[in-house]
Each structure stands twice: as structure tokens, then as C-alpha cells.
Design a protein around this motif. Structure first.
Motif, short mmCIF file in Angstrom:
data_model
loop_
_atom_site.label_atom_id
_atom_site.label_comp_id
_atom_site.label_asym_id
_atom_site.label_seq_id
_atom_site.Cartn_x
_atom_site.Cartn_y
_atom_site.Cartn_z
N ASP A 27 -19.11 13.02 15.48
CA ASP A 27 -18.14 13.85 15.45
C ASP A 27 -17.31 13.45 14.30
N VAL A 28 -17.84 12.49 13.12
CA VAL A 28 -16.96 12.23 11.94
C VAL A 28 -18.02 11.95 10.87
N ASP A 29 -17.66 11.64 9.72
CA ASP A 29 -18.51 11.24 8.79
C ASP A 29 -17.70 10.65 7.86
N GLU A 30 -17.77 9.19 8.22
CA GLU A 30 -16.88 8.22 7.43
C GLU A 30 -17.57 6.82 7.26
N TRP A 31 -17.38 6.17 6.21
CA TRP A 31 -18.18 5.02 5.51
C TRP A 31 -16.98 3.88 5.71
N GLU A 32 -17.75 2.72 5.92
CA GLU A 32 -16.68 1.71 5.96
C GLU A 32 -17.62 0.33 5.17
N LEU A 33 -16.90 -0.33 4.30
CA LEU A 33 -17.55 -1.28 3.63
C LEU A 33 -16.45 -2.57 3.91
N TYR A 34 -17.15 -3.73 4.11
CA TYR A 34 -16.31 -5.17 4.51
C TYR A 34 -16.89 -6.23 3.50
N ASP A 35 -16.40 -6.91 3.04
CA ASP A 35 -16.80 -7.97 2.14
C ASP A 35 -16.53 -9.21 3.22
N ARG A 36 -17.66 -9.42 3.57
CA ARG A 36 -17.90 -10.60 4.61
C ARG A 36 -17.27 -11.94 4.33
N LEU A 37 -17.50 -12.21 2.83
CA LEU A 37 -17.08 -13.63 2.35
C LEU A 37 -15.53 -13.76 2.44
N ASN A 38 -15.09 -12.63 1.72
CA ASN A 38 -13.68 -12.75 1.54
C ASN A 38 -12.52 -12.24 2.65
N ASP A 39 -13.38 -11.45 3.37
CA ASP A 39 -12.45 -10.84 4.60
C ASP A 39 -13.35 -10.92 5.76
N PRO A 40 -13.33 -12.18 6.31
CA PRO A 40 -14.39 -12.56 7.59
C PRO A 40 -13.83 -11.80 8.82
N GLN A 41 -12.72 -11.65 8.62
CA GLN A 41 -12.14 -10.84 10.34
C GLN A 41 -12.31 -9.32 10.10
N GLU A 42 -12.94 -8.86 8.93
CA GLU A 42 -13.08 -7.58 8.70
C GLU A 42 -11.65 -6.55 8.90
N LEU A 43 -10.81 -6.81 8.27
CA LEU A 43 -9.50 -6.14 8.68
C LEU A 43 -9.48 -5.15 7.39
N ASN A 44 -10.33 -5.29 6.17
CA ASN A 44 -9.88 -4.15 5.24
C ASN A 44 -11.19 -3.49 4.93
N ASN A 45 -11.22 -2.25 5.09
CA ASN A 45 -12.49 -1.23 4.76
C ASN A 45 -12.10 -1.12 3.27
N VAL A 46 -12.87 -1.40 2.26
CA VAL A 46 -12.90 -1.42 0.88
C VAL A 46 -13.86 -0.59 0.19
N TYR A 47 -14.37 0.52 1.27
CA TYR A 47 -15.33 1.56 0.75
C TYR A 47 -14.61 2.32 -0.41
N ASN A 48 -13.46 2.64 -0.35
CA ASN A 48 -13.00 3.34 -1.48
C ASN A 48 -12.46 2.77 -2.67
N ASP A 49 -12.32 1.59 -2.57
CA ASP A 49 -11.80 0.58 -3.56
C ASP A 49 -12.67 0.66 -4.87
N PRO A 50 -12.09 0.74 -5.92
CA PRO A 50 -12.90 1.24 -7.37
C PRO A 50 -13.98 -0.07 -7.56
N ASP A 51 -13.05 -1.17 -7.16
CA ASP A 51 -13.66 -2.50 -7.61
C ASP A 51 -15.24 -2.71 -6.94
N TYR A 52 -15.42 -2.08 -5.75
CA TYR A 52 -16.41 -2.25 -4.98
C TYR A 52 -17.64 -0.94 -5.25
N ALA A 53 -17.33 -0.03 -6.29
CA ALA A 53 -18.05 1.19 -6.20
C ALA A 53 -19.54 0.74 -6.52
N GLY A 54 -19.65 -0.26 -7.30
CA GLY A 54 -21.20 -0.75 -7.57
C GLY A 54 -21.64 -1.23 -6.28
#
Length: 545
Positions: free
Chosen positions: A476-503
Motif C-alpha cells: 500500500d506504499v512504494d517507498e525506498w530506504e537506505l541506511y549507512d550501517r557503519l556511520n548510522d548504526p542505529q539506523e536513524l537516517n534514511n539517506v535514500y534521497n541524499d545525492p551523496d548516496y546516489a551511486g
């Protein structure tokens, strides 16, 4: 022709020698003791650095074997996890995508393969689906979730009830079989599987008294507001304050809640017989041990609850949760110690592979949650320790990405048995035996299906590496989430739309598509299971877990 009698005599000697050698060769095949607890979070094991509890007996397996820090599951929910463990296949293949859907009984399980290859097999404790496990010579299994007090068991001879506390009873059954039930001329594959610490977390009376006096450190994310997460985190129904039940979970008597009325203002839907389901099984003698602690909890609640702030209520619920959950863990640890002591004293330890794991991770207040289901670490990661004397170097810590998908193939290979080609895991033998150069996995695949249902965690699939986690929430949604496991171990920040993580996103999406193809999952299968789920008219709130 004159040599024929000699040849016959020589052939006889060789056959006799072969027959005499067979038991010795058989004895060299390792025994397997597979220990699994239900919902045992790695955060509640001191070998993983727990600040909540000491688990010295479980820790022995890490000190004397290998501890995996990146062990995880393919689907964080009980019955599907067990189906994956037994078959070595993802749930879209074995059919057990959630706790409701039936298991494909044509699937071959690894106990069947051990049995067919000369192993004596046994299973005691909680299976959670099916009452007649295939490939198991001896079993006593809790029906469904089972009971903490005076549990019922399904056996080959019929149903029976055994008086006592379930963790002790399952251990007694296991030890009795090891001592008197097994054929000493055969290697064994034993599955020793605890109900604890599954909800509703009823400790044994002495542990209940001990742990209700303790106070535990709060997780840093207890009051998480999910600000930088997607819809799934914001709408899940497993918050300690708003979804943990007062009677069923926190042990408040239903009569008191009714008496307090608006003063209690719990506004939490309760299971029918949530309190008396477990408590009602106790004998008068057992109730006499529980009642003083229950009275103390209930008296405090009646006197203090109406005046507490929301924050104070959350903190109280967290403490009550930890007291009961960790009290159950303490009994598991004690009983694992009983079994390990027997292996040592009997000499079996030298030739027995011991595995300790859980069917998935569990939230212990992190992000304000209890339960599991998410691809986020507390739910996705699971404890895993393997002890194998003379094969696994003591005190080894391994951080490679391994899954419950791998257990069947690993145990079969360790026993010198070729696993079926259709199993989808990878044997952990290269890691266990110090041949890490033979290990080539760099990512694992995850897929959760049970929505809409209890706890309302949305359907999602994803890919996880040591560095990143990419998840797609759908239905019922269409959402993506990306987490940087090394720099954000508590997984608090979804960086899917962050340009720095586009690659990173592009690379992981390609790898995810490849994994879906490798494991034979697809959008068509996603839709198939959605359609089946809808046709079964699943209603929110049913107790499927």
C-alpha cells in the motif's frame, strides 16, 4: 584355480575388517546439538556486549567457539524463520511466507537428510508449525506457541502435559534423551528448542521475584520519533506505551484495570484471557509463589499510574518488559548450562557441534518498540555461536554476512553429507574452519510478507551488506530506504534521497535485482502472495504470531 580358496579367504578378511571399522568410522561423524530460543535478541547476550544481562553459559559457546556478529534472517518472524532453517530455502520457495500461510510439506528438511544418512534424530521444544516433524525419530513438541507453565506436548504416542516451568521441562526432556534415549552406536542430530523468551514473558517464579527488583538501562532510542524514516516506521503498531498490553504483557490483573476504569486509561486492546491464559495454568502451589510479586506490581500500578506522565508510563512499561523478558532469558541460560555441563561430563562435547541461535532478533525498547519483523538491525540480526572442538578456533569473532538460510547446508557438510542442489544457502564451513578465502558472499536478501496483520509492519524486501541496507516497502506504499550501517548504526537516517548516496543506491538496486533473480523471487510472486493473502480475508488483530 588353485588360488581361489586363498582369494575367498582374503576377501572374507577384508569384508570382516570393513565391518569392524564401520562403527569406528561412524563414531567419528560429529554429533549435532542445535539450540534455538524464540525471540532471543542478541542485545540480551553478554557475549555480544549486553548491558542488560549476564549469560555466562551461552557465552561459553562464544569463548570456546565462534561468535558471528553479522548473522541475520531472511524473514524476521517465527514460523517462516523455522521453515527457512529446516529447508535451507527462502520462504517464497518453501511456502511459509508468514505465520498463517501453510508450509509446503513436499519440501525436504535437513533432519530427513540426517535420518536417511544414519543419524539418530530428535526434537524437543517449540517447532511452531506442524505436530509431526518429518525426519525426526523422537520428539516432544509444544502445540502452537505452547505454555510457560505446565506445558502440553505433542508426541508420537499422543498428547501429554508435564508439570513445571517450560524451559526446565524442555531441558529435562533433552537431557533424558541424551542420557537414556539415544543409540550410542549412532551419531545424533538433536534440536533443543526453547519457547522462551517469547511473549508473554512469564519467568519462573524465583526469577520473577529476582528480576522485578532490578532496573535496566534504557536504550538511547526509547523515545524515537521516526522523523527521518518512512511511513512503515511511523505506522507500525509495536510501541511499548501504546501497543504493549497491560494484562497480557505487564501482568496487571484484568479486575484491577476494570476497577480503575478511566484512571487507568490504558486504551490498549487486550487479548482474551491475556492474563489468565498463562496464570490460569498454575497450580495453587505455583500461584502462591507468583501472587506476592503480582500483588506488588498491581498495588504499585493502582497507587501510581493515574498521576504518571506519558514519559513516566513509557519508562515503567520498559522496566516491566525487561524484568520479565530478561527473567526468561536467565532461565534459558541456566538450562543451556545444564546441557553443556552434561556434554562435558559425558565426553560427548569432544565430538559434538553445538549451535546457539534464535529464530530472529527482537526489539528491547529500541525505537520505542517490542517485537520484530523489520529489516532494521535489532529485528534482522540474530545471535549465532558455533562450538566444534578441534575444528573451530576458540574465541573467534566473525563479521561476514551469514543467514539462517545457511544452517542446513552447513550442518550437512559438517557431517560429510552432500546437501541437495536446490538448497539456497551457503555452507559456513569455510568460515568455521579458517578457510575464509573460500567465502565469497557480500550481500544477503530479506523479504517480509505479513501485512496487514498484527503489528502492522509493511511488506518489504531488501539487500544488506556490511556497509549498507537498501529496503523497498510495498503493497500500500512504494517507498525506498537506505541506511549507512557503519556511520548510522542505529539506523536513524534514511539517506535514500541524499545525492551523496546516489551511486550507492544505483549499485545496490542492481545487486538487489540480481539477488531476487538468484533466489527465484519476483514481482509476480509478490503479487501472487498478496492475492492469496487477500483471499484468505486476514483481519487485523488476529494472533498470528
Amino acid at each position: 584355480m588353485k588360488f581361489k580358496p586363498y582369494l575367498i579367504y582374503l576377501t572374507g578378511l577384508l569384508l570382516a575388517a570393513a565391518c569392524q571399522q564401520k562403527p569406528a568410522q561412524e563414531a567419528k561423524r560429529p554429533n549435532i546439538l542445535f539450540i534455538m530460543s524464540d525471540d532471543h535478541a542478541y542485545q540480551a547476550i553478554s557475549a555480544y556486549g549486553s548491558k542488560l544481562i549476564s549469560t555466562p553459559n551461552i557465552d561459553r559457546l562464544a569463548k570456546e567457539g565462534m561468535l558471528f556478529t553479522n548473522a541475520c534472517v531472511t524473514n524476521s518472524i517465527c514460523a517462516p524463520s523455522r521453515a527457512t532453517i529446516l529447508t535451507g530455502k527462502h520462504n517464497h520457495i518453501n511456502g511459509k511466507i508468514d505465520n498463517l500461510m501453510p508450509f509446503d510439506t513436499t519440501q525436504v528438511t535437513f533432519p530427513q537428510i540426517f535420518q536417511a544418512n544414519g543419524y539418530q534424530t530428535a526434537m524437543f521444544g517449540k517447532l511452531h508449525f506442524g505436530n509431526n516433524p518429518k525426519g525426526v525419530d523422537d520428539f516432544m513438541i509444544l502445540p502452537g506457541q505452547g505454555y510457560y507453565l505446565n506445558p502440553d506436548f505433542n508426541t508420537p504416542e499422543g498428547d501429554t502435559t508435564i508439570m513445571g516451568y517450560v524451559t526446565d521441562v524442555i531441558t529435562d526432556l533433552t537431557l533424558n534423551w541424551l542420557q537414556d534415549g539415544r543409540d550410542e552406536d549412532k551419531p545424533f542430530m538433536m534440536m533443543y528448542m526453547h519457547k522462551a523468551p517469547h511473549r508473554p514473558w512469564w519467568p519462573r517464579a524465583d526469577k520473577f521475584a529476582e528480576f522485578t527488583k532490578k532496573r535496566f538501562p534504557e536504550p538511547a532510542t526509547l523515545f524515537d520519533d521516526y522523523e527521518n524514516r518512512g511511513t512503515a516506521a511511523k505506522t507500525a503498531e509495536m510501541n511499548l506505551l501504546t501497543h504493549m498490553m497491560y494484562s497480557h504483557d505487564s501482568k496487571i490483573r484484568p479486575e484491577l484495570l476494570e476497577q480503575m476504569g478511566d484512571k487507568a486509561s490504558p486504551k490498549v486492546e487486550e487479548f482474551e484471557n491475556g492474563f489468565y491464559g498463562p496464570y490460569g495454568r498454575a497450580t495453587d502451589e505455583q500461584k502462591a509463589l507468583y501472587d506476592p510479586i503480582l500483588d506488588s506490581i498491581n498495588n504499585w500500578f493502582e497507587q501510581n499510574w493515574p498521576t504518571l506522565s506519558q514519559e513516566e508510563k513509557m519508562k515503567w512499561k520498559y522496566q516491566r518488559y525487561m524484568q520479565d523478558y530478561l527473567g526468561c532469558i536467565s532461565s534459558v541460560d541456566d538450562n543451556v548450562g545444564r546441557v553443556l555441563d552434561y556434554l562435558d561430563e559425558s565426553g560427548l562435547a569432544e565430538n559434538t557441534i553445538v549451535v546457539y541461535t534464535s529464530d530472529q532478533g527482537f526489539y528491547l525498547g529500541e525505537h520505542g518498540w517490542f517485537d520484530k519483523r523489520f529489516i532494521y538491525d535489532e529485528s534482522f540480526k540474530t545471535p549465532l555461536m558455533v562450538r566444534w572442538p578441534e575444528k573451530v578456533k576458540a574465541g573467534t569473532v566473525e563479521n561476514e554476512m551469514v543467514q539462517n538460510l545457511d544452517f542446513a547446508q552447513t550442518l550437512l557438510q559438517a557431517a560429510g553429507i552432500n546437501p541437495p542442489e536446490d538448497m539456497q544457502g551457503e555452507s559456513l564451513m569455510p568460515l568455521l574452519t579458517g578457510n575464509k578465502e573460500q567465502w565469497d558472499r557480500d550481500a544477503v536478501y530479506y523479504h517480509y510478507y505479513e501485512y496487514p496483520s498484527v503489528h502492522m509492519v509493511k511488506r518489504h524486501y531488501g539487500i544488506v551488506t556490511k556497509e549498507y541496507k537498501l529496503a523497498h516497502f510495498y503493497y500500500d506504499v512504494d517507498e525506498w530506504e537506505l541506511y549507512d550501517r557503519l556511520n548510522d548504526p542505529q539506523e536513524l537516517n534514511n539517506v535514500y534521497n541524499d545525492p551523496d548516496y546516489a551511486g550507492v543506491v544505483a549499485e545496490l538496486k542492481t545487486k538487489l535485482a540480481d539477488l531476487r533473480k538468484q533466489y527465484k523471487d519476483s514481482p509476480e510472486l509478490d503479487q501472487k502472495y498478496i492475492d492469496i493473502y487477500k483471499s484468505m480475508q486476514v483481519e487485523k488483530g488476529n494472533d498470528f504470531w
